[in-house]
Enzyme design. Structure first.
Site, PDB file in Angstrom:
ATOM      1  CG  HIS A 186      -1.827   1.160   1.267  1.00  0.00           C
ATOM      2  ND1 HIS A 186      -2.101   1.843   2.430  1.00  0.00           N
ATOM      3  CD2 HIS A 186      -2.928   1.492   0.190  1.00  0.00           C
ATOM      4  CE1 HIS A 186      -3.185   2.922   2.153  1.00  0.00           C
ATOM      5  NE2 HIS A 186      -3.668   2.465   1.056  1.00  0.00           N
ATOM      6  CG  HIS A 227      -3.472   9.028  -0.114  1.00  0.00           C
ATOM      7  ND1 HIS A 227      -4.322   9.746   0.903  1.00  0.00           N
ATOM      8  CD2 HIS A 227      -4.264   7.897  -0.608  1.00  0.00           C
ATOM      9  CE1 HIS A 227      -5.234   9.188   1.180  1.00  0.00           C
ATOM     10  NE2 HIS A 227      -5.426   8.031   0.472  1.00  0.00           N
TER      11      HIS A 227
END
Length: 271
Positions: A41, A83
């Site tokens: 991730h 992100h």
């Protein structure tokens, strides 16, 4: 008896419409074999190697894990790997990524390390097709500029990748203009998310995968707490779609994901 028949007919019609709406792509789908694996991730990050950095990506390559990453546009149209919408958490600057030029972003440091925000071009060059990529397209609305620029970069990339997004409009763009790209719908229980600013109706639509009708995804990427939802289970079992689960942070959750036939998007563990 007539009332019972009418009610039954209505229920059947509703069920057929529901199945039609949540149905993923079932014919002429993208090749999922090369991207069906576990993913680190935002790369294989830790306190010294920040998330979504080149070093985190290279560590994932070193250990043979796929890389999940996030992309958005700078103010001058470069696809960058980052992100959050805001730079505050990772760079200590209270500005939006989309309000900064690439030169401004490159002057920042990730979590007070020497590492900078990479462009997608830099990450693609560094990874060089050694492991598959799972690329999340960020942003609300129909940001066709981001989709178009991302597609142009991936058109010339010689490696395995898949596109995913919470936004079905992004996936719809790829369905129309890059139908051979593997695309996946990210889904969670929005009503349980304190960050959600969407209306209850929109939350229900998104959580139930009813927007699959406009994006027809090849796979579903589901949050760990949403794996029991009816729509997801139908996509995974009845339609037999490949599915990913996030974010897996323990060996127990990792083992559970594999028992359920799901590929893990993990962090803070080494499977």
């Amino acid at each position: 008896m007539l009332i019972f028949t009418v009610v039954l007919l209505i229920l059947i019609i509703v069920a057929v419409i529901y199945v039609f709406l949540i149905m993923p792509r079932v014919t002429d789908g993208a090749d999922m074999d090369l991207v069906s694996t576990d993913y680190a991730h935002r790369g294989l990050w830790d306190t010294l190697n920040p998330e979504n950095s080149l070093v985190a990506a290279l560590l994932a390559v070193k250990y043979g894990y796929g890389i999940e990453l996030d992309v958005q546009l700078s103010a001058d149209g470069h696809v960058v790997v980052f992100h959050d919408e805001s730079l505050k958490r990772m760079c200590g600057v209270d500005k939006r990524v989309g309000d900064c030029t690439l030169a401004e972003l490159k002057r920042l440091r990730l979590l007070n390390t020497q590492h900078t925000i990479p462009t997608l071009s830099e990450l693609l060059t560094a990874v060089d097709g050694k492991v598959p990529l799972l690329i999340e397209v960020k942003g609300d609305g129909r940001d066709e500029k981001l989709c178009r620029r991302l597609a142009e970069l991936l058109d010339v990339y010689d490696g395995a990748f898949a596109i995913q997004s919470f936004n079905p409009l992004h996936l719809s763009w790829f369905k129309n203009y890059r139908p051979r790209f593997a695309r996946g719908q990210l889904v969670t229980s929005y009503k349980m998310s304190r960050k959600s600013k969407k209306s209850p109706f929109i939350c229900f639509i998104l959580s139930s995968l009813l927007t699959n009708v406009i994006s027809r995804p090849d796979f579903i990427s589901v949050s760990l707490g949403h794996i029991k939802s009816l729509s997801f289970r139908l996509c995974a079992t009845v339609f037999r779609r490949r599915c990913f689960v996030w974010t897996v942070r323990s060996s127990e959750s990792y083992k559970l994901s594999h028992r359920l036939g799901l590929f893990a998007i993990f962090e803070k563990i080494r499977p």
